[in-house]
Design an enzyme around this catalytic site. Structure first.
Site, mmCIF file in Angstrom:
data_model
loop_
_atom_site.group_PDB
_atom_site.id
_atom_site.type_symbol
_atom_site.label_atom_id
_atom_site.label_comp_id
_atom_site.label_asym_id
_atom_site.label_seq_id
_atom_site.Cartn_x
_atom_site.Cartn_y
_atom_site.Cartn_z
ATOM 1 N N HIS A 155 -0.708 8.439 18.463
ATOM 2 C CA HIS A 155 -0.981 7.050 17.139
ATOM 3 C C HIS A 155 0.071 7.567 16.294
ATOM 4 C CE1 HIS A 155 -2.033 4.141 14.829
ATOM 5 N NE2 HIS A 155 -3.236 4.567 14.089
ATOM 6 N N ASN A 159 2.575 2.549 10.601
ATOM 7 C CA ASN A 159 1.812 1.801 11.478
ATOM 8 C C ASN A 159 1.611 1.125 12.149
ATOM 9 O OD1 ASN A 159 -1.329 2.090 12.723
ATOM 10 N ND2 ASN A 159 -1.732 3.184 10.602
ATOM 11 N N CYS A 183 -6.670 0.302 15.773
ATOM 12 C CA CYS A 183 -5.357 1.290 16.065
ATOM 13 C C CYS A 183 -5.885 2.198 17.892
ATOM 14 C CB CYS A 183 -5.237 2.595 15.151
ATOM 15 S SG CYS A 183 -4.650 1.352 13.177
HETATM 16 O O1 UT7 Z 1 -4.657 4.066 11.425
HETATM 17 C C1 UT7 Z 1 -6.064 4.084 11.520
HETATM 18 C C2 UT7 Z 1 -5.564 5.930 10.695
HETATM 19 N N1 UT7 Z 1 -5.475 5.551 9.426
HETATM 20 C C3 UT7 Z 1 -5.296 6.782 9.301
HETATM 21 O O2 UT7 Z 1 -4.785 8.012 9.663
HETATM 22 C C4 UT7 Z 1 -4.518 6.883 7.691
HETATM 23 C C5 UT7 Z 1 -4.488 8.550 7.090
HETATM 24 N N2 UT7 Z 1 -4.546 8.556 5.384
HETATM 25 C C6 UT7 Z 1 -3.307 8.735 5.176
HETATM 26 O O3 UT7 Z 1 -1.485 8.336 5.910
HETATM 27 C C7 UT7 Z 1 -2.954 9.073 3.666
HETATM 28 O O4 UT7 Z 1 -4.522 9.683 2.977
HETATM 29 C C8 UT7 Z 1 -2.434 8.257 3.146
HETATM 30 C C9 UT7 Z 1 -0.850 7.951 3.101
HETATM 31 C C10 UT7 Z 1 -2.748 7.057 3.153
HETATM 32 C C11 UT7 Z 1 -2.397 8.066 1.479
HETATM 33 O O5 UT7 Z 1 -2.090 9.955 1.365
HETATM 34 P P1 UT7 Z 1 -2.806 10.967 -0.119
HETATM 35 O O6 UT7 Z 1 -2.155 12.278 0.716
HETATM 36 O O7 UT7 Z 1 -3.806 10.665 1.331
HETATM 37 O O8 UT7 Z 1 -3.028 10.498 -0.455
HETATM 38 P P2 UT7 Z 1 -3.671 10.552 -2.035
HETATM 39 O O9 UT7 Z 1 -4.999 8.892 -0.696
HETATM 40 O O10 UT7 Z 1 -4.970 11.320 -2.108
HETATM 41 O O11 UT7 Z 1 -3.577 9.573 -3.125
HETATM 42 C C12 UT7 Z 1 -3.635 10.804 -3.807
HETATM 43 C C13 UT7 Z 1 -2.032 10.426 -5.259
HETATM 44 C C14 UT7 Z 1 -3.072 9.309 -5.725
HETATM 45 O O12 UT7 Z 1 -2.960 9.281 -7.284
HETATM 46 P P3 UT7 Z 1 -4.069 9.864 -8.015
HETATM 47 O O13 UT7 Z 1 -4.772 9.608 -8.027
HETATM 48 O O14 UT7 Z 1 -3.846 11.640 -7.710
HETATM 49 O O15 UT7 Z 1 -3.237 10.070 -9.232
HETATM 50 C C15 UT7 Z 1 -2.669 7.509 -5.515
HETATM 51 O O16 UT7 Z 1 -3.155 6.894 -6.290
HETATM 52 O O17 UT7 Z 1 -1.235 9.107 -4.654
HETATM 53 C C16 UT7 Z 1 -1.373 7.913 -5.451
HETATM 54 N N3 UT7 Z 1 -0.880 6.897 -4.674
HETATM 55 C C17 UT7 Z 1 0.036 6.394 -4.874
HETATM 56 N N4 UT7 Z 1 0.845 6.488 -5.126
HETATM 57 C C18 UT7 Z 1 2.804 6.038 -5.014
HETATM 58 C C19 UT7 Z 1 -1.132 6.262 -3.200
HETATM 59 N N5 UT7 Z 1 -0.548 5.339 -3.136
HETATM 60 C C20 UT7 Z 1 0.532 5.649 -3.449
HETATM 61 C C21 UT7 Z 1 1.844 4.791 -3.101
HETATM 62 N N6 UT7 Z 1 3.080 4.955 -4.418
HETATM 63 N N7 UT7 Z 1 2.650 4.130 -1.855
#
Ligand code: UT7
Length: 328
Positions: free
Chosen positions: A255, A285, A117
Site C-alpha cells: 500500500h 495515497n 485502503c
Molecule cells: O492509508 C492508511 C494508512 N495511513 C498511513 O499509513 C498514514 C501513516 N502516517 C503518516 O504517513 C505520517 O504519520 C504523516 C505523514 C501523516 C505525518 O508524519 P509524522 O512524521 O508522523 O508527523 P506528525 O503527525 O508526528 O507531526 C509532526 C509535526 C507536527 O508539528 P509539531 O506538533 O511537532 O510542532 C505537525 O503539526 O509536523 C506537523 N505537520 C506538518 N507540518 C508541515 C503535520 N502535517 C504537516 C504538514 N506540513 N503537512
C-alpha cells in the site's frame, strides 16, 4: 495439489488528468514541498475533475485491464469494486461500472467491498474464493477512489496525503498444482481503532457538527506505527502459510501511504528497493486503488516475469489489513 486458482491475466489503471503538486498545497495550508517530500515521499497526486466519478475511473482502469487480458467484457462473470468513496449511497459502484462497461445485459453479479485502503486486497480475496469454489471463471477486481472528495482542506495533516485513481485486474480460473495464480490471501480487522482513522460523518450517524457529509480524520503518527506492525506481521503470516522464506519473494507491492513505511518494510524483508513497486511519489495515497495502480505500473514496464512471486499487502481504516501472494 491440483485445484482451481485465480490467475491474473490482465491489469489496468487510470489516473485523472489534474495534478496537485506540493507547491499547490502550500498555497492552501501551512505546509511546504520540503516537509511533504521528506515526511511522506509524495511530490504530487491526482484529483478527479468535476463530474468525474469513482465509477468513471474504475471503468477506464477496467477497460485497460480487459484489453490487456485480451478478453471480451461480456465473458466476465463477477465484478467486485473495493472503494470507500462510491458514486452514491446506492447502487454500488460495481453495478454502475457493469453498466458503463456495456455488459449489463449479461446480468452478472456486481458489488462493492468497503475496507478502505485494504479494499482491493479484500476484493481480490473474495474473487479468489469464488474461483476456488468453482462458482466463477473470470472476475474483474477493481480498487477505485475519489478520496479528495472526503478531505478537510484545512487539515494539513491529512489533505496533503491523498489522491484519486483506479486500478483493476482480471482474474481467471485455472486448474493447476500451484505453479501460478493466487497462492493465498489473508485478511484482518480491528474495529477498536476507529478513533485513529475514520470519516467523521455518515448515513446513519448523520453529518458532523459543522455539516457536510463527513471528512477523513487521522492520527497519522499512531496509524503509521500500527500500519508498519500489521503489514509486517501479515507478510510473515503469508510466508508461513506458503512455507516460503522472505528471500523467495520477488516483488513487494505494498500500500502506498508513505515512502518511509514502504522502505521500512523492504528493509525488514531484506529486499532491494528495485524489487518494490513505488508510486506514492506521483500518486500519493490512493487508498483502495494504490496496490492495483502500483501493480499495473510494474507489470506494464515488463518487470514482473512468469514465475515471480508477488507479495501484495495493504493497511487502512477499520483498521483493516491483508495480503495476497501471487505467482505470476
Ligand atoms: O492509508 C492508511 C494508512 N495511513 C498511513 O499509513 C498514514 C501513516 N502516517 C503518516 O504517513 C505520517 O504519520 C504523516 C505523514 C501523516 C505525518 O508524519 P509524522 O512524521 O508522523 O508527523 P506528525 O503527525 O508526528 O507531526 C509532526 C509535526 C507536527 O508539528 P509539531 O506538533 O511537532 O510542532 C505537525 O503539526 O509536523 C506537523 N505537520 C506538518 N507540518 C508541515 C503535520 N502535517 C504537516 C504538514 N506540513 N503537512
Amino acid at each position: 495439489m491440483s485445484r482451481l486458482r485465480g490467475r491474473i491475466i490482465g491489469t489496468g489503471s487510470y489516473l485523472p488528468e489534474k495534478r496537485l503538486t506540493n507547491s499547490d498545497l502550500a498555497r492552501i495550508v501551512d505546509t511546504s514541498d520540503e516537509w511533504i517530500t521528506t515526511r511522506t515521499g509524495i511530490t504530487e497526486r491526482r484529483m478527479a475533475a468535476e463530474g468525474e466519478f469513482t465509477s468513471d475511473l474504475a471503468a477506464e482502469a477496467s477497460r485497460r485491464a480487459i484489453q490487456a487480458a485480451g478478453i471480451a467484457a461480456d465473458t466476465l462473470d463477477l465484478i467486485i469494486v473495493g472503494t470507500t468513496t462510491p458514486d452514491l449511497i446506492f447502487p454500488s459502484t460495481a453495478s454502475i461500472v457493469q453498466y458503463k462497461l456495456g455488459i449489463s445485459s449479461t446480468r452478472i453479479p456486481a458489488f462493492d467491498v468497503q475496507a478502505v485502503c485494504a479494499g482491493f486486497i479484500h476484493a481480490l480475496a473474495i474473487a479468489d474464493q469464488f474461483i476456488r469454489a468453482g462458482s466463477c471463471w473470470r472476475v474483474l477486481v477493481i480498487g477505485a477512489e475519489t478520496t479528495t472528495r472526503i478531505l478537510d482542506w484545512t487539515d494539513r495533516g491529512t489533505c496533503i496525503l491523498f489522491g484519486d485513481g483506479a486500478g483493476a485486474v482480471v482474474l481467471e480460473a485455472e486448474l493447476n498444482d500451484g505453479e501460478r495464480g493466487v497462492l493465498s490471501t489473508h485478511l484482518h480487522a480491528d474495529g477498536a481503532q476507529i478513533d485513529l482513522l475514520h470519516a467523521d460523518g455518515g448515513i446513519s450517524r448523520g453529518p458532523p457538527p459543522g455539516g457536510g457529509m463527513g471528512v477523513l480524520r487521522m492520527q497519522g503518527n499512531e496509524v503509521f506505527k500500527q500500519a508498519v506492525k500489521a503489514m509486517e506481521s501479515c507478510v510473515d503470516e503469508t510466508l508461513l502459510a506458503n512455507n516460503l522464506s522472505k528471500e523467495q519473494v520477488d516483488w513487494l507491492i505494498p500500500h502506498q501511504a508513505n515512502i518511509r513505511i514502504i522502505q521500512s518494510m523492504a528493509k525488514r524483508m531484506g529486499m532491494s528497493m528495485e524489487r518494490v513497486a513505488v508510486t506514492v511519489d506521483r500518486h500519493g495515497n490512493t487508498s483502495a486503488a494504490s496496490v492495483p495502480l502500483a501493480l499495473d505500473e510494474v507489470v506494464r514496464a515488463g518487470r514482473i516475469q512468469p514465475g515471480h512471486r508477488v507479495m501484495m499487502v495493504a493497511f487502512g481504516g477499520g483498521f483493516t489489513w491483508g495480503s495476497a501472494l501471487v505467482k505470476w
